[in-house]
Design an enzyme around this catalytic site. Structure first.
Site, short mmCIF file in Angstrom:
data_model
loop_
_atom_site.label_atom_id
_atom_site.label_comp_id
_atom_site.label_asym_id
_atom_site.label_seq_id
_atom_site.Cartn_x
_atom_site.Cartn_y
_atom_site.Cartn_z
N CYS A 1 42.81 34.38 29.21
CA CYS A 1 42.55 35.76 28.77
C CYS A 1 42.66 35.86 27.24
O CYS A 1 41.82 35.32 26.53
CB CYS A 1 43.48 36.73 29.48
SG CYS A 1 42.93 38.44 29.40
N HIS B 1 43.21 35.17 35.40
CA HIS B 1 44.65 35.19 35.66
C HIS B 1 44.90 34.74 37.09
O HIS B 1 44.17 35.10 38.01
CB HIS B 1 45.21 36.60 35.50
CG HIS B 1 45.26 37.08 34.09
ND1 HIS B 1 46.13 36.56 33.16
CD2 HIS B 1 44.55 38.04 33.44
CE1 HIS B 1 45.97 37.18 32.01
NE2 HIS B 1 45.02 38.09 32.14
#
Length: 491
Positions: free
Chosen positions: A317, A425
């Site tokens: 991310c 994630h």
């Protein structure tokens, strides 16, 4: 229809273990045959999760829902930190927020047999005029309150008595039981203190919960970073993680920390990265500011050195964005910096946008690089980020078969050699992926892989947690308080 009863867990402070105990209670009551929902009115944690419809809730509430065996929903955590407000602005918004909280709790009470509520911080923050997460919620839910103190940090008797003393009389009357958490050793040594505590407060002691060692559930906020960090005497693989000031969703690392022979170290100095086999750049709430922090600490050079040495570097991310060539923010969504130079290790450019992406993702590992041995393995993950990343080189990391909340996307991530970045994630939760990653890192170090790598070491964590907590608590008393008798509590 009669609204379901509620049971609330509050604490003498932040970090006393409320989230973990709520998860345990959700599992205990679910195993007794009840349909249970967790609830936390307001969660400002830096760890977030994505619901099936693309909503964002606190990671702790998603874990508590999993412990209860139900799908997490936005109603379980209706208020999240979505913007920075001054205290007066927040206070002015409180009536609107309270309506949202009350509506969400009402829907949960209509749909479930029991709602287990988690408070936030302490109910005795006497400087706060507005508190939307503790005793006001207990009053709305007509919930008996379990007050938790952490003996591991010291001063637990003073913390419990002091908290009760600072509560208004009507709030103090809601406290139906005290729990001492994280005790090490023989609990009988506490007996004289427990007798005095009960006599002083008039509130029964419902149990002394032992220190559970390594957290069996994802940590909720940065207070738990040290709980994730793990060192071993002679590690087969060393994973180093820059300790970003605004680190987010760091529970991504817990599956790696649970693997035997794997050391996970948080790094604030370049030398900590010197012997790392794998460097993981984690998520960040403010990517540009944390990128500047990396440079101030000279960690950027250490990460570049790891990549030159052929060691594995992974960005997730915000970490993925940092590994790129440039981060543009023309609308100043994230900071006052219009454009920032990235670490230049991946051929990507990120542009921040006001629209936030939150969606679950299902895909598979693509061949090549350090994850090659896991090619074809399934990955269930989620995205939660602002901005889009344009790729102009390298190879993708994942093929995406489904992206909930959007049209199907072909691929995710970028890889060049041993450097890779992804928006996914939770990707380390894939056993085959972990095994491939750690085996590749061990091979470079010249050590044999551990045959246990990649097994589901955390698979029965909810039952293990429930067993240990149930053995420490007065279950008959809990069942009476919740108006849900506990006749079945074992897995």
């Amino acid at each position: 229809m009669t609204a379901a009863p509620c049971l609330m867990v509050q604490g003498t402070a932040s970090g006393v273990g409320k989230s973990l105990l709520v998860a345990a209670l959700c599992r205990i009551f679910a195993r007794a045959g009840y349909r249970v929902a967790p609830f936390k009115a307001q969660n400002m944690s830096l760890n977030a999760a994505v619901t099936a419809d693309g909503g964002e809730i606190g990671r702790a509430q998603a874990v508590q829902a999993a412990a209860a065996g139900v799908e997490p929903t936005l109603d379980m955590n209706p208020i999240r930190a979505m913007a920075s407000l001054r205290w007066r602005e927040y206070s002015a918004l409180a009536p609107v927020l309270w309506t949202v909280i009350a509506d969400s709790l009402g829907r949960l009470r209509a749909a479930y047999d029991l709602v287990v509520i988690e408070g936030a911080g302490s109910p005795a923050e006497i400087n706060l005029v507005v508190d939307l997460a503790n005793m006001r919620v207990a009053a709305l839910a007509e919930a008996p309150v379990l007050l938790v103190g952490d003996i591991d940090r010291g001063g637990v008797f003073a913390a419990l008595i002091g908290t009760l003393a600072l509560l208004a009389a009507e709030d103090r009357a809601r406290v139906a039981g005290l729990i001492i958490n994280r005790f090490r050793g023989d609990p009988s040594v506490l007996d004289p203190g427990l007798d005095l505590l009960s006599a002083r407060t008039g509130v029964p002691i419902l149990g002394v919960v032992p220190h559970l060692g390594e957290a069996p559930l994802p940590e909720e906020d940065s207070l738990g970073l040290d709980g994730i960090a793990r060192d071993v005497g002679e590690p087969r693989v060393v994973v180093a993680v820059p300790r970003l000031p605004r680190i987010a969703n760091f529970d991504d690392l817990e599956p790696l920390a649970a693997e035997p022979g794997v050391a996970v170290r948080f790094a604030s100095r370049p030398e900590t990265l010197a012997d790392a086999d794998v460097v993981v750049l984690p998520g960040s709430k403010t990517t540009v500011a944390d990128l500047a922090w990396l440079r101030d600490r000279r960690l950027d050079g250490a990460i570049a050195s790891a990549a030159r040495d052929g060691r594995i570097v992974i960005g997730i991310c915000g970490g993925y964005q940092m590994l790129g060539e440039r981060l543009d923010d023309p609308d100043h969504v994230e900071s006052d910096v219009a454009s920032a130079r990235g670490l230049g290790l991946l051929p990507v450019v990120t542009t921040f946008a006001r629209t936030k992406t939150t969606r679950r993702v299902r895909g598979r590992v693509l061949p090549g690089g350090p994850l090659d041995a896991a090619a074809g393995a399934d990955v269930d993950a989620y995205e939660i980020h602002c901005g889009e990343t344009v790729v102009h080189g390298g190879a993708p990391v994942f093929a995406l078969g489904e992206r909930v909340g959007d049209a199907p996307a072909a691929v995710d991530g970028t890889r060049t050699g041993g450097v890779l970045g992804t928006y996914l994630h939770g990707c380390f939760s894939s056993g085959p992926l972990r095994r491939a990653l750690l085996t590749a890192a061990a091979a470079r170090r010249g050590v044999a892989p551990d045959p246990r790598w990649g097994t589901d070491a955390l698979g029965d964590r909810y039952d293990r947690l429930a067993d240990r907590v149930a053995a420490a608590l007065d279950l008959d008393a809990l069942g009476r308080l919740a108006r849900r008798p506990l006749s079945v509590v074992t897995a």
